[in-house]
Enzyme design. Structure first.
Site: not given
Ligand code: GLU
Length: 451
Positions: A130, A170
């Site tokens: 992340k 996100d």
């Molecule tokens: N931010 C999204 C999550 O919390 C998607 C992450 C992604 O697609 O890599 O899963």
């Protein structure tokens, strides 16, 4: 056996707190998982001996960097950028980028830790990561957003890659920001590869990615109800948030016959007693995504509704609560109110929206609880499919992707069930998700030895 292998849950958590001072969100996320994992590994010394949980709770690396950019008035602005690469045992690091003024190391470490379990649950080969920045996109011009994204990627590019780490969106990062970042990545590296997901359809994106998180949340709820011999049809649903997850969850819930009565943003929540329909949800999408205004104006267009300034929707009587805004948006007190009002199911669209005390109340009251790492995994699952499409350079059709998303959510539900059914018949999805997510990553780590 050394002393460290004898630590109990409390000692383990004390260690996490000591090693990560002040990172309260990270402590919270690790605690929520650790309690279930300690149960699971109690009779499996191999996981203790290899210190697997201790290792998953220590990110492979935390990258932090300065991001300078110039605002429209010519002022030099300085932000902090991050990428937390938590664990790549089952695939390249994968997870979104968040641009929000609240972003700090604790929040991104909790998100990367959660993502590791979530991605494992999807059944696709993706590790957990992340990233993001404390950059506040609110009120910024399009040019400012572009300059920030370019500056952010000018550092991030050296840490990511289609087989290394694949960021996505996100909070505060959608197709526009992904476009600016992909453009900069391509410019610096001269490579056209699937280094980011959530891309536009004309330049390597996947159909269904935009809808997938919200739709997936509702599919998970559908599976929970089916298992409980119930149905989503006719249920009154309170949703928080007004972004991509909330509005697509609302759309799918309405399509499946539920009555959605709330949506919200940082200014407050709208209560529409008649229920939202497609047109009303579209109004919210346009207001937020296109005009970047507050949901407060909804009542001017649909006077049947009321706007509750500065409040969250959990005081409204409902059958299903779907927190789809952000972390810690549903407290212990709010959980008490929901339970008193007869809530039948809670399903998390956001990451860690319920406090651990709220979750404990739901579990104790034997109320269906769909944890984020299972329920909102549809988004990253379709991101995984975007990665495959980019690697093979073959695009899947909409029906295929819709079918795959449904199937993946069903499989996640099934995988949770394996470890979720309690002696009294209650299905503890939080526990099931934690253990099923852990097992796959843990077994891969065992195979790799001590690294
Ligand atoms: N931010 C999204 C999550 O919390 C998607 C992450 C992604 O697609 O890599 O899963």
């Amino acid at each position: 056996m050394t002393t460290s292998q004898h630590v109990n849950l409390e000692q383990f958590i004390e260690g996490v707190i000591r090693r990560n001072p002040g990172e309260t969100e990270f402590h919270q996320a690790v605690y929520e998982v650790a309690a279930d994992i300690f149960d699971f590994i109690a009779d499996k010394p191999i996981y203790h001996e290899a210190q697997i949980l201790r290792r998953i709770a220590e990110p492979d690396r935390v990258i932090s960097f300065r991001v300078c950019w110039e605002d429209d008035a010519g002022n030099v602005r300085v932000q902090r950028g991050y990428r937390v690469q938590n664990n790549n045992s089952i695939g390249p690091y994968k997870g979104g980028l968040r641009f929000h003024k609240s972003v700090n190391q604790s929040i991104l470490k909790f998100l990367a830790f959660e993502q590791t379990f979530k991605n494992s649950l999807t059944g696709l080969p993706m590790g957990g990561g992340k990233g993001g920045s404390d950059f506040n996109p609110k009120g910024k011009s399009d040019h400012e957003i572009m300059r920030f994204c370019q500056s952010f990627m000018t550092e991030l590019f050296r840490h990511v890659g289609e087989d290394t780490d694949v960021p996505a969106g996100d909070i505060g990062v959608g197709a526009r920001e992904i476009g600016y970042m992909f453009g900069q990545y391509k410019r610096i590296t001269n490579r056209y590869v699937g280094v980011l997901t959530g891309k536009g359809l004309e330049w390597g994106g996947s159909l269904v990615r935009k809808e997938s998180t919200g739709y997936g949340v509702v599919y998970f709820l559908e599976n929970m109800f089916k298992q409980d011999k119930g149905t989503i049809e006719g249920k009154v649903v309170a949703i928080s948030g007004a972004g991509n997850v909330a509005t697509h969850a609302a759309e799918k819930a309405i399509q499946l016959g539920a009555k959605v009565i709330t949506l919200s943003d940082s200014t407050g929540f709208i209560h529409d007693p008649d229920g939202f329909n497609r047109e009303k949800v579209q109004w919210v999408v346009d207001q937020k995504a296109h005009s970047r205004g507050s949901v407060a104006d909804y009542v001017k267009v649909f006077p049947v509704a009321s706007f509750h300034e500065g409040e969250r929707p959990w005081g409204v009587k409902c059958d299903v609560a779907m927190p789809c805004a952000t972390q810690n948006e549903l407290s212990e007190d709010e959980a008490k109110i929901l339970i008193k009002n007869g809530v039948k199911a809670i399903v998390e669209g956001a990451n860690m929206p319920c406090s651990n005390d709220a979750i404990a109340l739901f579990r104790d009251a034997r109320i269906l609880f769909g944890p984020a790492k299972a329920a909102n995994a549809g988004g990253v699952a379709v991101s995984g499919l975007e990665m495959s499409q980019n690697s093979t350079r073959i695009s899947l059709k909409e029906e295929e992707l819709q079918g795959l998303l449904r199937e993946i959510m069903e499989n996640i539900h099934q995988n949770c069930l394996e470890f979720a059914v309690q002696a009294d018949g209650y299905v503890d999805y939080a526990k099931g998700a934690n253990i099923a997510g852990f097992k796959k990553v843990a077994n891969a780590m065992l195979a790799f030895g001590i690294v």
